[in-house]
Scaffold this motif. Structure first.
Motif, PDB file in Angstrom:
ATOM      1  N   VAL A 197       0.817  -1.067  -0.228  1.00 45.95           N
ATOM      2  CA  VAL A 197       0.149  -0.124  -0.211  1.00 45.95           C
ATOM      3  C   VAL A 197       0.563   1.448   0.298  1.00 45.95           C
ATOM      4  O   VAL A 197       0.253   2.316  -0.640  1.00 45.95           O
ATOM      5  N   ALA A 198       1.914   1.401   0.947  1.00 46.05           N
ATOM      6  CA  ALA A 198       2.960   2.083   0.945  1.00 46.05           C
ATOM      7  C   ALA A 198       3.056   2.930  -0.012  1.00 46.05           C
ATOM      8  O   ALA A 198       3.759   3.698   0.036  1.00 46.05           O
ATOM      9  N   GLU A 199       3.690   1.417  -1.324  1.00 48.92           N
ATOM     10  CA  GLU A 199       4.633   1.622  -2.393  1.00 48.92           C
ATOM     11  C   GLU A 199       3.854   1.756  -3.159  1.00 48.92           C
ATOM     12  O   GLU A 199       4.070   3.359  -4.160  1.00 48.92           O
ATOM     13  N   LEU A 200       2.556   1.490  -3.575  1.00 47.03           N
ATOM     14  CA  LEU A 200       1.845   1.344  -4.745  1.00 47.03           C
ATOM     15  C   LEU A 200       1.425   3.370  -4.606  1.00 47.03           C
ATOM     16  O   LEU A 200       0.698   4.496  -5.210  1.00 47.03           O
ATOM     17  N   ARG A 201       1.254   3.648  -3.531  1.00 49.28           N
ATOM     18  CA  ARG A 201       0.502   4.798  -2.941  1.00 49.28           C
ATOM     19  C   ARG A 201       1.462   6.295  -3.574  1.00 49.28           C
ATOM     20  O   ARG A 201       1.160   7.463  -4.261  1.00 49.28           O
ATOM     21  N   ALA A 202       2.987   5.686  -2.698  1.00 43.99           N
ATOM     22  CA  ALA A 202       3.790   6.802  -3.241  1.00 43.99           C
ATOM     23  C   ALA A 202       4.459   6.457  -4.774  1.00 43.99           C
ATOM     24  O   ALA A 202       4.108   7.504  -5.562  1.00 43.99           O
ATOM     25  N   ARG A 203       3.760   5.817  -5.727  1.00 48.02           N
ATOM     26  CA  ARG A 203       4.070   5.176  -6.877  1.00 48.02           C
ATOM     27  C   ARG A 203       2.957   6.487  -7.910  1.00 48.02           C
ATOM     28  O   ARG A 203       3.105   6.427  -9.129  1.00 48.02           O
ATOM     29  N   ARG A 204       1.685   6.664  -7.077  1.00 46.19           N
ATOM     30  CA  ARG A 204       0.746   7.519  -7.750  1.00 46.19           C
ATOM     31  C   ARG A 204       0.840   8.407  -7.160  1.00 46.19           C
ATOM     32  O   ARG A 204      -0.020   9.584  -8.184  1.00 46.19           O
ATOM     33  N   GLY A 205       1.746   9.258  -6.802  1.00 48.39           N
ATOM     34  CA  GLY A 205       1.992  10.085  -6.266  1.00 48.39           C
ATOM     35  C   GLY A 205       0.370  10.631  -6.021  1.00 48.39           C
ATOM     36  O   GLY A 205       0.424  11.767  -5.461  1.00 48.39           O
ATOM     37  N   MET A 206      -0.109   9.596  -4.849  1.00 48.78           N
ATOM     38  CA  MET A 206      -1.281   9.999  -4.209  1.00 48.78           C
ATOM     39  C   MET A 206      -0.762  10.387  -2.106  1.00 48.78           C
ATOM     40  O   MET A 206       0.276   9.601  -1.697  1.00 48.78           O
ATOM     41  N   SER A 207      -1.267  11.552  -1.956  1.00 50.68           N
ATOM     42  CA  SER A 207      -1.325  11.424  -0.431  1.00 50.68           C
ATOM     43  C   SER A 207      -2.233  11.197   0.581  1.00 50.68           C
ATOM     44  O   SER A 207      -2.775  10.216   0.061  1.00 50.68           O
ATOM     45  N   ALA A 236     -11.090  -2.701  -1.173  1.00 48.91           N
ATOM     46  CA  ALA A 236     -11.293  -1.330  -1.578  1.00 48.91           C
ATOM     47  C   ALA A 236      -9.829  -0.596  -1.684  1.00 48.91           C
ATOM     48  O   ALA A 236      -9.807   0.893  -2.129  1.00 48.91           O
ATOM     49  N   LEU A 237      -8.912  -0.890  -1.486  1.00 46.21           N
ATOM     50  CA  LEU A 237      -7.723  -0.112  -1.306  1.00 46.21           C
ATOM     51  C   LEU A 237      -7.285  -0.587  -2.599  1.00 46.21           C
ATOM     52  O   LEU A 237      -6.666   0.330  -3.507  1.00 46.21           O
ATOM     53  N   ALA A 238      -7.262  -1.608  -3.259  1.00 39.54           N
ATOM     54  CA  ALA A 238      -7.129  -2.470  -4.515  1.00 39.54           C
ATOM     55  C   ALA A 238      -7.465  -1.293  -5.661  1.00 39.54           C
ATOM     56  O   ALA A 238      -6.850  -1.121  -6.974  1.00 39.54           O
ATOM     57  N   LEU A 239      -8.582  -1.102  -5.461  1.00 42.78           N
ATOM     58  CA  LEU A 239      -9.868  -0.317  -6.414  1.00 42.78           C
ATOM     59  C   LEU A 239      -8.838   1.147  -6.664  1.00 42.78           C
ATOM     60  O   LEU A 239      -8.517   1.244  -7.257  1.00 42.78           O
ATOM     61  N   ALA A 240      -8.922   1.695  -5.316  1.00 41.79           N
ATOM     62  CA  ALA A 240      -8.325   2.711  -5.021  1.00 41.79           C
ATOM     63  C   ALA A 240      -6.787   3.153  -5.501  1.00 41.79           C
ATOM     64  O   ALA A 240      -5.996   4.160  -6.474  1.00 41.79           O
ATOM     65  N   LEU A 241      -5.878   2.168  -5.781  1.00 39.11           N
ATOM     66  CA  LEU A 241      -4.821   1.553  -5.910  1.00 39.11           C
ATOM     67  C   LEU A 241      -4.628   1.176  -7.321  1.00 39.11           C
ATOM     68  O   LEU A 241      -3.573   1.893  -8.305  1.00 39.11           O
ATOM     69  N   ASP A 242      -5.671   1.443  -8.337  1.00 36.50           N
ATOM     70  CA  ASP A 242      -6.079   0.662  -9.375  1.00 36.50           C
ATOM     71  C   ASP A 242      -5.215  -0.894 -10.024  1.00 36.50           C
ATOM     72  O   ASP A 242      -4.176  -0.997 -10.642  1.00 36.50           O
ATOM     73  N   VAL A 243      -5.261  -1.654  -8.924  1.00 39.77           N
ATOM     74  CA  VAL A 243      -3.950  -2.877  -8.637  1.00 39.77           C
ATOM     75  C   VAL A 243      -5.488  -3.698  -8.847  1.00 39.77           C
ATOM     76  O   VAL A 243      -6.619  -3.461  -7.540  1.00 39.77           O
TER      77      VAL A 243
END
Length: 216
Positions: free
Chosen positions: A44-54, A91-98
């Motif tokens: 989650v931390a890695e993908l959020r950073a990769r997406r540039g999401m706060s 929900a996290l998977a949907l939000a992070l598009d994975v």
């Protein structure tokens, strides 16, 4: 309180590596975050950073999806101090598009190291864990004495979107077993030489496009 068991009886698929025998159970222990939970936190931390999401942006997205989690809650997930249940995971998977599997498993499919699935069970390789997760095959070595019917059942139950294509597979394998047996032996030989299964499968898919001279 659970009744004491002098001997724990378990049956695991061939190829799953159990680290320690299960002890006698007197009480249900308090379980912390396991290897999957720790991996979800990292992913989650890695993908959020990769997406540039706060944290706030991800929190807002989760709210829109109907599974609100405060920014502080997301921070705790990434720190590994907040558990992620099944609804959170989707929900996290949907939000992070994975896919949910991408949060559960490593972001690679290495064949040199395994993947912890529970504190006592690991897949032999990352590649095997991914192929198990997407329903390609159960977690057992390719040279294990496994009935074709069991393989077909696993694939059918875990890949319902293609199950109609599997109904006649067992019969076809039985019909052409003599021709297919050398292919299976060649696959095992190639794997023993260090060729990844994904490369072998890609080669087989491309065989028809190869020049006959190249194949000889």
């Amino acid at each position: 309180m659970f009744a004491r068991s002098d001997r724990a009886e378990i049956s695991l698929p061939i190829g799953l590596h159990v680290r320690n025998p299960i002890p006698s159970v007197c009480t249900m222990p308090t379980l912390g975050v396991g290897p999957i939970g720790e991996r979800i936190a990292r992913n989650v931390a890695e993908l959020r950073a990769r997406r540039g999401m706060s944290l706030r942006e991800l929190s807002v997205c989760l709210g829109v999806l109907g599974r609100p989690i405060l920014p502080s809650g997301i921070m705790k997930i990434e720190d590994g101090t907040r558990r992620v249940d099944a609804d959170d995971l989707v929900a996290l998977a949907l939000a992070l598009d994975v896919s949910p599997n991408r949060l559960l498993l490593p972001g690679s499919a290495d064949t040199a190291q395994g993947v912890e699935l529970t504190p006592k069970v690991a897949s032999p390789t990352e590649d095997a864990a991914w192929r198990w997760a997407v329903g390609e095959y159960a977690l057992f070595p390719l040279d294990a004495p496994t009935l074709a019917a069991d393989v077909i059942r696993f694939m059918s139950e875990n890949r319902p979107h293609v199950s109609s294509d599997l109904h006649h597979l067992e019969a076809e394998i039985a019909e052409h077993r003599d021709v297919l047996a050398p292919i299976a032996a060649a696959v095992r030989e190639a794997q023993a030489a260090g060729v990844r299964l994904s490369v072998i499968m890609d080669f087989l898919r491309l065989t028809d496009a190869l020049d006959p001279a190249e194949e000889s």
